[in-house]
Design a protein around this motif. Sequence first.
Motif, PDB file in Angstrom:
ATOM      1  N   ARG A 448       0.818  -1.195   0.000  1.00 46.49           N
ATOM      2  CA  ARG A 448       0.000   0.000   0.000  1.00 46.49           C
ATOM      3  C   ARG A 448       0.863   1.261   0.000  1.00 46.49           C
ATOM      4  O   ARG A 448       0.395   2.352  -0.266  1.00 46.49           O
ATOM      5  N   ASP A 449       2.128   1.117   0.344  1.00 48.69           N
ATOM      6  CA  ASP A 449       3.013   2.278   0.273  1.00 48.69           C
ATOM      7  C   ASP A 449       3.340   2.619  -1.161  1.00 48.69           C
ATOM      8  O   ASP A 449       3.599   3.765  -1.500  1.00 48.69           O
ATOM      9  N   ASP A 450       3.350   1.575  -2.031  1.00 49.83           N
ATOM     10  CA  ASP A 450       3.678   1.806  -3.439  1.00 49.83           C
ATOM     11  C   ASP A 450       2.435   2.045  -4.283  1.00 49.83           C
ATOM     12  O   ASP A 450       2.491   2.753  -5.282  1.00 49.83           O
ATOM     13  N   GLY A 451       1.329   1.417  -3.962  1.00 48.05           N
ATOM     14  CA  GLY A 451       0.126   1.529  -4.791  1.00 48.05           C
ATOM     15  C   GLY A 451      -1.072   1.908  -3.975  1.00 48.05           C
ATOM     16  O   GLY A 451      -1.016   2.035  -2.763  1.00 48.05           O
ATOM     17  N   GLY A 452      -2.189   2.127  -4.711  1.00 49.29           N
ATOM     18  CA  GLY A 452      -3.424   2.501  -4.051  1.00 49.29           C
ATOM     19  C   GLY A 452      -4.209   1.262  -3.679  1.00 49.29           C
ATOM     20  O   GLY A 452      -3.666   0.177  -3.480  1.00 49.29           O
ATOM     21  N   ALA A 453      -5.540   1.449  -3.647  1.00 50.93           N
ATOM     22  CA  ALA A 453      -6.410   0.344  -3.263  1.00 50.93           C
ATOM     23  C   ALA A 453      -6.805  -0.534  -4.449  1.00 50.93           C
ATOM     24  O   ALA A 453      -7.552  -1.490  -4.278  1.00 50.93           O
ATOM     25  N   GLY A 454      -6.324  -0.198  -5.647  1.00 49.44           N
ATOM     26  CA  GLY A 454      -6.693  -0.984  -6.820  1.00 49.44           C
ATOM     27  C   GLY A 454      -8.003  -0.555  -7.440  1.00 49.44           C
ATOM     28  O   GLY A 454      -8.673  -1.353  -8.095  1.00 49.44           O
ATOM     29  N   LEU A 455      -8.382   0.717  -7.225  1.00 49.63           N
ATOM     30  CA  LEU A 455      -9.640   1.222  -7.773  1.00 49.63           C
ATOM     31  C   LEU A 455      -9.440   2.250  -8.880  1.00 49.63           C
ATOM     32  O   LEU A 455     -10.382   2.557  -9.604  1.00 49.63           O
ATOM     33  N   GLY A 456      -8.241   2.802  -9.013  1.00 50.38           N
ATOM     34  CA  GLY A 456      -8.009   3.891  -9.962  1.00 50.38           C
ATOM     35  C   GLY A 456      -8.321   3.511 -11.392  1.00 50.38           C
ATOM     36  O   GLY A 456      -9.056   4.214 -12.096  1.00 50.38           O
ATOM     37  N   LEU A 457      -7.751   2.397 -11.881  1.00 50.86           N
ATOM     38  CA  LEU A 457      -7.974   1.995 -13.271  1.00 50.86           C
ATOM     39  C   LEU A 457      -9.410   1.519 -13.486  1.00 50.86           C
ATOM     40  O   LEU A 457      -9.985   1.723 -14.561  1.00 50.86           O
ATOM     41  N   ALA A 458     -10.013   0.890 -12.472  1.00 52.79           N
ATOM     42  CA  ALA A 458     -11.406   0.461 -12.594  1.00 52.79           C
ATOM     43  C   ALA A 458     -12.323   1.677 -12.756  1.00 52.79           C
ATOM     44  O   ALA A 458     -13.244   1.686 -13.587  1.00 52.79           O
ATOM     45  N   ILE A 459     -12.063   2.719 -11.955  1.00 52.24           N
ATOM     46  CA  ILE A 459     -12.850   3.943 -12.072  1.00 52.24           C
ATOM     47  C   ILE A 459     -12.636   4.580 -13.445  1.00 52.24           C
ATOM     48  O   ILE A 459     -13.586   5.040 -14.096  1.00 52.24           O
TER      49      ILE A 459
END
Length: 497
Positions: A448-459
């Motif tokens: 989580r320090d390197d990436g988000g929650a995994g919602l950016g590309l889905a949005i």
Amino acid sequence: MRHRLGSVRARATLGATLVVAVALVAAGAAVLLSLRSSLSGQASAEAERTAREVAVQLAAGQPYARLSLDDDDRPVQVVTEDGTLVAATEDLRRISGAGTETVRPTAAPSTATTAPAGPSDDDGDDGDGGDGDSDDGADGDGAAGSALRPGEIGEDTSYRDGSATIDGDTADYRFASVRVETQDRGTLTVYAGAPLSSERSAVRTALTVMLIGFPLLLAVVAGVTWLVTRRALRPVEGIRREMAAITASTDLARRVPEPDAHDEVARLARTTNETLAALETAVERQRRFVADASHELRSPIASLRTQLEVGAAHPELLDVPGAVEDTVRLQHLAADLLLLARLDAGERPAEARVDLAALAREETAHRVGVTVDAEPVEVAGSRGQLRRVLANLLDNARRHARSAVAVAVRREGRWAVVEVADDGDGVPEADRERVFERFVRLDDARSRDDGGAGLGLAIARDVAVRHGGTLTVRETAAGGALFELRLPVAQEPPDAG
């Protein structure tokens, strides 16, 4: 009763029965009219034949007493131009619809007795008698139609319906009238009748058969339609029962039975199963989304609570930057979840005109290592949501880039194209669709320090689809990832003039 009449089966049976009933009534009326016309024509032909047979005898000079008038017991009258009955069927007692209602012949004065005496009978006949007959015939023809020569029978035949009593038997007849010009008796009209009993009897018989047969036929049609619709709708009832069971059990893994056919019912069953499968997928996706969201929310909330509890007990150990960072992460995650909820609810984007080139420059103005090559191109949609797409694509590129990120905006026909490329390791081909799923992070971005929650590309993809466009990923020439956003170009506004 209302329930039964409201069923498809009952309406189909009633409709088929009504259609057949109307067709049978129309066909029956046509048959009766045709039968009556045919038999009436037959009677007319018989009456005309009898009348012409008598006319031939009169044209040949046959005396009234020797005429064949009693064959087949048919009414026959011979009438002069002044309406005098000179010959009739012997047993005729009453008649109507013919030449005269008189049934007893009256002796007509002979032309030969009224003509002046001459040197010979032939001269007298040819002079006064013959001319007188011709004149009488011409006068009569003038009233009735064309002139006839002595011994000639008229071509025209008139018809009329009537009745007669012969030897005590009364019946209806079809009368035919034929004119004949005689040598010594002037113009005569022969009336002959043909019985209509066969016509009336045939019509009554046909009508009786129809009155008895039509209800039986309609009962057969109704019964067959009821059975056929029952068999045809049996799969529909099976689908209904299974859907009711699925609704009661909330088990979306169940499917309705599909008939082994290629008709509308089979297509309905297949479509229903496809709908159930899509609903099951959506529900499962929603459950997974809720579970993943709960998991993603639990971590920053737990971290923030721990820091606050430690700070409350030992203020000198409070990690304020860490608490702020967790709060910001929690805020971003809540905003992402709210946006996804609105998109899932079918929220339509605004119809504002957005210049993608200007939007790209604004979004990259405060980012280091990002180059922009953009030409003006406008699209219709929500400026806030499109800004979010660009921000998510730039954040994703920054996390995976080694040193540089490039943004390009151009127009290709009716499409506006935005490309965001990085010089990182790229996205493996097997994961190029999976990266757009919610809460999906590839192995090198699990932290989580390197990436988000995994919602950016889905949005980003959901927003692109809502705007009528697409979002895909492929590999750059240097091996990095290139995300391509395509949106329809905004239509030109109509001229004010």
